[in-house]
Design a protein around this motif. Structure first.
Motif, PDB file in Angstrom:
ATOM      1  N   LEU A 276       1.969  -7.653  -4.326  1.00 37.56           N
ATOM      2  CA  LEU A 276       2.744  -6.470  -4.724  1.00 37.56           C
ATOM      3  C   LEU A 276       4.200  -6.853  -5.004  1.00 37.56           C
ATOM      4  O   LEU A 276       4.822  -6.334  -5.940  1.00 37.56           O
ATOM      5  N   ARG A 418      -6.278  -2.645   4.881  1.00 38.13           N
ATOM      6  CA  ARG A 418      -7.507  -2.996   4.180  1.00 38.13           C
ATOM      7  C   ARG A 418      -8.618  -2.193   4.823  1.00 38.13           C
ATOM      8  O   ARG A 418      -9.125  -2.546   5.871  1.00 38.13           O
ATOM      9  N   LEU A 425      -6.235   6.088  -1.486  1.00 37.74           N
ATOM     10  CA  LEU A 425      -5.392   5.160  -2.248  1.00 37.74           C
ATOM     11  C   LEU A 425      -3.915   5.320  -1.881  1.00 37.74           C
ATOM     12  O   LEU A 425      -3.210   4.332  -1.674  1.00 37.74           O
ATOM     13  N   VAL A 497      -0.757   3.430   1.840  1.00 38.39           N
ATOM     14  CA  VAL A 497      -1.636   3.068   0.722  1.00 38.39           C
ATOM     15  C   VAL A 497      -2.829   2.238   1.206  1.00 38.39           C
ATOM     16  O   VAL A 497      -2.810   1.639   2.281  1.00 38.39           O
ATOM     17  N   ASN A 498      -3.865   2.241   0.388  1.00 36.08           N
ATOM     18  CA  ASN A 498      -5.069   1.435   0.659  1.00 36.08           C
ATOM     19  C   ASN A 498      -5.655   0.994  -0.677  1.00 36.08           C
ATOM     20  O   ASN A 498      -6.287   1.776  -1.367  1.00 36.08           O
ATOM     21  N   TRP A 499      -5.432  -0.260  -1.027  1.00 34.75           N
ATOM     22  CA  TRP A 499      -5.966  -0.785  -2.300  1.00 34.75           C
ATOM     23  C   TRP A 499      -7.447  -1.157  -2.151  1.00 34.75           C
ATOM     24  O   TRP A 499      -8.064  -1.606  -3.102  1.00 34.75           O
ATOM     25  N   TRP A 510     -10.615   0.936  -6.578  1.00 30.05           N
ATOM     26  CA  TRP A 510      -9.338   0.883  -7.317  1.00 30.05           C
ATOM     27  C   TRP A 510      -9.135  -0.548  -7.812  1.00 30.05           C
ATOM     28  O   TRP A 510      -9.356  -1.502  -7.052  1.00 30.05           O
ATOM     29  N   GLY A 512      -6.533  -2.320  -8.420  1.00 31.56           N
ATOM     30  CA  GLY A 512      -5.518  -3.077  -7.677  1.00 31.56           C
ATOM     31  C   GLY A 512      -4.594  -3.912  -8.547  1.00 31.56           C
ATOM     32  O   GLY A 512      -4.466  -3.692  -9.762  1.00 31.56           O
ATOM     33  N   ASN A 516      -1.529  -1.388  -9.451  1.00 31.47           N
ATOM     34  CA  ASN A 516      -0.837  -0.723  -8.339  1.00 31.47           C
ATOM     35  C   ASN A 516       0.494  -0.134  -8.790  1.00 31.47           C
ATOM     36  O   ASN A 516       1.059   0.737  -8.120  1.00 31.47           O
TER      37      ASN A 516
END
Ligand code: GDP
Ligand code: PGA
Ligand code: MN
Ligand code: MN
Length: 604
Positions: A276, A418, A425, A497-499, A510, A512, A516
């Motif tokens: 990120l 994770r 998301l 958030v949670n990718w 998603w 990712g 993002n």
């Protein structure tokens, strides 16, 4: 050999008495063959990398300038959380999330391990500074180590050597960091490429601001400026002085209208911080620059905003999964050279390779276990926690202000983990206290960054579970207090958030990575007051139509599923949060208990 005769001991380039005394004491205890005071010069790098090549620890890469391949002992590949101790005088100042031992008892035990532990080796003294050298109060340390790998890694990860020692003067405060791989050599005994001991201790003495590490050469255990100083010790200092030392990346986001926001984000190890931090946004006109990928020190500025500084000087990034498609800016950084690669694969023509490096592996590789690998092999070429170590300054998207001692004003804090289920998301917290609740209940599947089972959901508060240097309940209270002492309007907004949410077949819902940026964009819209969201039981969540999905080919059902607040999943989550809070005991701030009750009420 008596200390007076240890060559190099008396060639100290300093008159700092406490430093000199401590170095002499350590030399007398560990009995190295000689002492070297590190200056951080290019010549020192050259000498030590040559020595590591001669020892078989390093292979110089033909295909990457001034870069090296390194394979560790297969049993020394990650942080060892069960061997990590906070040795506060009072047991109530540690735990329940970290191991405690009485500091006097710990010193007795570890002193016996250190006795003679550097025999036959060189003892290096590394003065270093975490954060900019130009800081009003530079954060100094000295690491004593018997590992050349540590010295050259510290060249990359910290500001060290002569330029750091210049800030010590006669009596500056500094954190004493003692490290030994715990593998003394008898006269004539041949060394191994990766010396270490089966017994390991990673010990913090918070009251003395001192770190003792024994038995491991792995980054997080051995580069003591990083996790041990900048998180465990610094979090204790930060609490005393009213600031925050956090496991966070720092990025600069510029909108197409040229509005700038700085974002800090805390994800557990191997959950997407480095990616990120170096994001290449998929949406036109948006730009990300990086300031840090692992640690943020945050203090309030005179204008009442929270300012973040990255104490580090390099990236110690997870190699597998890093490729031109996922993280091109990391690849560009590594292509500059000047890097160390540990536990990845070596190609026959002198380059590195790992899972995800390129689409097709070469026909033949040497694996991280130094074994032959061909296309017919079904083993991984690289350890899942294999790492690259590379200077921040050579990353093409490093923000020019990365070395500014004043730091950068943070608009948003992201927490993330994770999780295959439950966590959408993105969620925006209702306010600071609710944001602290989201951080305090953060959960994530374990990864290869620490030894132990992978893929088990555990609570990882603020992604700091292995790094809080004091009691977790006091840590939560410190976060709550930080919000209370501030002007609410100037506090960063907190998001979760949670990718990594998955569909029934196990696929990520998603896409990712560069996508993002779409979540970052929505967060900025919320901060600026024009983004839309549903007011759900767990916080503000965007509908799919609130996200910019232009040009994204992910099925809309997947995006909706990624965003879903599933009541059954949340009902199942509540007892897990209750159990977690119960482990914190009496020190759990009542406000977090109130937040849990309010959440239960909203879900009912
Ligand atoms: P860090 O340890 O928190 O800095 O995490 P990294 O950025 O190094 O990423 C750890 C692993 O997660 C790597 O294998 C990445 O390829 C993977 N990863 C990072 N970001 C994403 C994402 O957005 N989606 C998915 N599916 N994987 C990601
Ligand atoms: P990571 O850093 O967060 O990039 O994985 C190393 C670690 O936390 O051990
Ligand atoms: Mn980390
Ligand atoms: Mn990282």
């Amino acid at each position: 050999m008596t200390a007076a005769t240890i060559p190099g001991l008396d060639q100290a380039p300093t008159t700092h008495q406490r430093l000199l005394t401590w170095v002499r004491q350590v030399a007398e205890l560990t009995t190295p063959e000689k002492v070297v005071w590190c200056d951080g010069s290019a010549e020192e790098w050259r000498t030590l990398t040559d020595k590591l090549v001669d020892a078989g620890t390093f292979v110089r890469l033909e295909k990457k300038f001034n870069s090296f391949w390194c394979a560790s002992d297969p049993n020394d590949v990650a942080r060892v959380e069960e061997r990590t101790f906070i040795c506060s005088r009072d047991e109530a100042d540690a735990g329940p999330t970290n191991n405690w031992m009485d500091p006097v008892d710990m010193k007795v035990v570890m002193t016996e391990h250190y006795r003679g532990s550097m025999a036959g080796r060189t003892m290096y003294v590394i003065p270093f500074c975490m954060g900019p050298l130009t800081a009003e109060k530079p954060m100094l340390g000295v690491e004593i180590t018997d590992s050349e790998y540590v010295v050259v890694s510290m060249h990359i990860m910290t500001r060290m050597g002569t330029k750091a020692l210049a800030l010590f003067g006669e009596d500056a405060e500094f954190v004493r960091c003692l490290h030994s791989v715990g593998a003394p050599l008898k006269p004539g005994q041949k060394d191994v490429p990766w010396p270490c001991d089966t017994t390991k201790y990673i010990t913090q003495f918070p009251e003395e601001r001192m770190i003792w590490s024994y038995g491991s050469g792995y980054g997080g255990n051995a580069l003591l400026g990083k996790k041990c100083y900048s998180l465990r010790i610094a979090s204790v200092i930060a609490r005393q002085e009213g600031w925050l030392a956090e496991h966070m990346l720092i990025l600069k986001l510029t909108s197409p209208e040229q509005r700038v926001h700085y974002i800090a984000a805390a994800f557990p190890s191997s959950c997407g911080k480095t990616n990120l931090a170096m994001l290449e946004p998929s949406i036109p006109g948006w730009k990300v620059e990086t300031l840090g990928d692992d640690i943020a020190w945050m203090r309030f500025g005179e204008d009442g905003r929270l300012y973040a500084v990255n104490p580090e000087n390099g990236f110690f990034g997870v190699a597998p999964g890093t490729g031109w498609k996922t993280n091109p800016n990391a690849m560009r950084t590594l292509y500059q050279g000047n890097s160390i690669f540990t536990n990845v694969a070596l190609t026959d023509d002198g380059d590195v390779w790992w899972e995800g490096y390129s689409e097709a592996p070469p026909d033949h590789l040497t694996t991280w276990k130094r074994e032959h690998w061909t296309l017919a092999s079904d083993e991984f070429t690289s350890h899942p926690n294999s790492r690259y170590c590379t200077p921040i300054a050579q990353c093409p998207i490093t923000a020019p202000e990365w070395d500014d001692p004043n730091g950068v004003p943070i608009s948003a804090i992201f927490f993330g983990g994770r999780r295959a289920t439950t966590i959408p998301l993105v969620v925006e917290s209702r306010d600071w206290q609710h944001g602290v609740f989201l951080g305090a209940t953060l959960s994530s599947e374990t990864t290869a960054a620490a030894t132990g089972q992978v893929g088990v959901v555990r609570r990882d508060p603020m992604a700091m579970l292995p790094f809080i240097g004091y009691h977790a309940g006091d840590y939560f209270q410190h976060w709550i207090d930080t919000g209370k002492h501030a002007d609410t309007a100037k506090l960063p907004k907190i998001f979760y958030v949670n990718w990594f949410r998955r569909g029934e077949d196990g696929r990520f819902l998603w896409p990712g990575f560069s996508e993002n940026a779409r979540v970052l964009k929505w967060a900025i819209e919320r901060i600026e007051g024009h983004g839309t969201a549903f007011h759900t039981a767990i916080g503000y969540v965007p509908g799919a139509s609130a996200l910019d999905l232009d040009g994204l080919d992910t099925p809309i059902e997947d995006i909706q599923a990624a965003l879903k607040v599933d009541h059954d999943e949340w009902q199942a989550e509540i007892p897990l949060i209750e159990q977690w809070f119960a482990t914190i005991g009496d020190k759990l701030p009542s406000s977090l208990h109130d937040e849990l009750e309010a959440l239960k009420h909203r879900l009912a």
